[in-house]
Write an enzyme that holds these catalytic residues in place. Sequence first.
Site, PDB file in Angstrom:
ATOM      1  N   GLU A   1     -10.898  -2.368   1.730  1.00 26.66           N
ATOM      2  CA  GLU A   1      -9.888  -1.560   1.043  1.00 26.66           C
ATOM      3  C   GLU A   1     -10.403  -1.120  -0.329  1.00 26.66           C
ATOM      4  OE1 GLU A   1      -5.177  -2.035  -0.282  1.00 26.66           O
ATOM      5  OE2 GLU A   1      -6.428  -3.817  -0.030  1.00 26.66           O
TER       6      GLU A   1
ATOM      7  N   LYS B   1      -1.342   3.406   3.668  1.00 29.05           N
ATOM      8  CA  LYS B   1      -0.764   2.071   3.536  1.00 29.05           C
ATOM      9  C   LYS B   1       0.755   2.153   3.441  1.00 29.05           C
ATOM     10  CE  LYS B   1      -1.359  -2.171   0.811  1.00 29.05           C
ATOM     11  NZ  LYS B   1      -2.096  -2.772  -0.323  1.00 29.05           N
TER      12      LYS B   1
ATOM     13  N   CYS C   1      -4.355  -4.131   4.297  1.00 31.88           N
ATOM     14  CA  CYS C   1      -4.043  -5.299   3.477  1.00 31.88           C
ATOM     15  C   CYS C   1      -2.626  -5.827   3.711  1.00 31.88           C
ATOM     16  CB  CYS C   1      -4.277  -4.962   2.007  1.00 31.88           C
ATOM     17  SG  CYS C   1      -4.509  -6.432   0.961  1.00 31.88           S
TER      18      CYS C   1
END
Length: 313
Positions: free
Chosen positions: A132, A206, A247
């Site tokens: 990331e 995300k 994440c």
Amino acid sequence: MKSSLVSSKNLIRLQSAISRSFLQHSSKPISQTPFFIPIIPTNTINLYNQRYQNLQFQIRSNSTSIMSSSAFKPEQARLPPALPLPSPPLTKFKIGICQLAVTPDKERNIQHARKAIEEAAQKGAQLVVLPEIWNSPYSNDGFPVYAEDIDAGHDASPSTAMLSEVSSRLKITVVGGSIPERCGDKLYNTCCVFGTDGKLKAKHRKIHLFDIDIPGKITFMESKTLTAGETPTIVDTDVGRIGVGICYDIRFQELAMIYASRGAHLLCYPGAFNMTTGPLHWELLQRASYMWQLVHLLEILELVMWLGVTQPL
């Protein structure tokens, strides 16, 4: 008469209900309670019959219209659209996991990532995954400065241009970790997936931004600069069907459930977890996600200098 037989049947139902209600609310024993059947006027019975028949007709009509309606499309109930369950194109292949140290020099970060991908491919990797925010320091101050216009490509997005070129040249699939993406006046944390032909196959923004405030340890609010994505991302590649998260997306099993139900062979979650909450549940969430869905799970952690972890460049 036929109509009177229908009325009698409904009358018995109504009288029984009234009698039960009377007995339930009576304070006297049943043996002391005078039992009676009330006399219901004919017009009341007719009204009751009419409403009862209308209700039954409406229920049958609604049921028929729902089942036969052409507008009813269950495959569009959730995103991404339902896809046929595939057989994996490969049952065995190598995956290159590239953990990178990030510097303030963007060009240096890009060249370092290129070198890591080439090394993984030389060792036989057919799928290579980056971490990331690998091209930028992980900070709210850095996101606007290092952000790229992915849709514009080329000079407007040198990071994805490199990923496209290297995936095409080496004939590998690349899950490009994530980089800050600029789209209009918004910033996103975005993962790009490139196929063996170098074309962009998917782009995941995300969905679950990480906002944390632990007094004396860590305070970071991604939502201060980043905008949350809205759409799950699943993509068919030469190594199989991949569900992509970034994440903190791993914290929400519903996303993994959607991917598993769409036939994903592999879930990829590029990450850059901090050293406060990361050690507490990073591995635990990986194991839990596997148990939830029974699909292979792949996560990449970034080695960042501001966490005190270094790697030769």
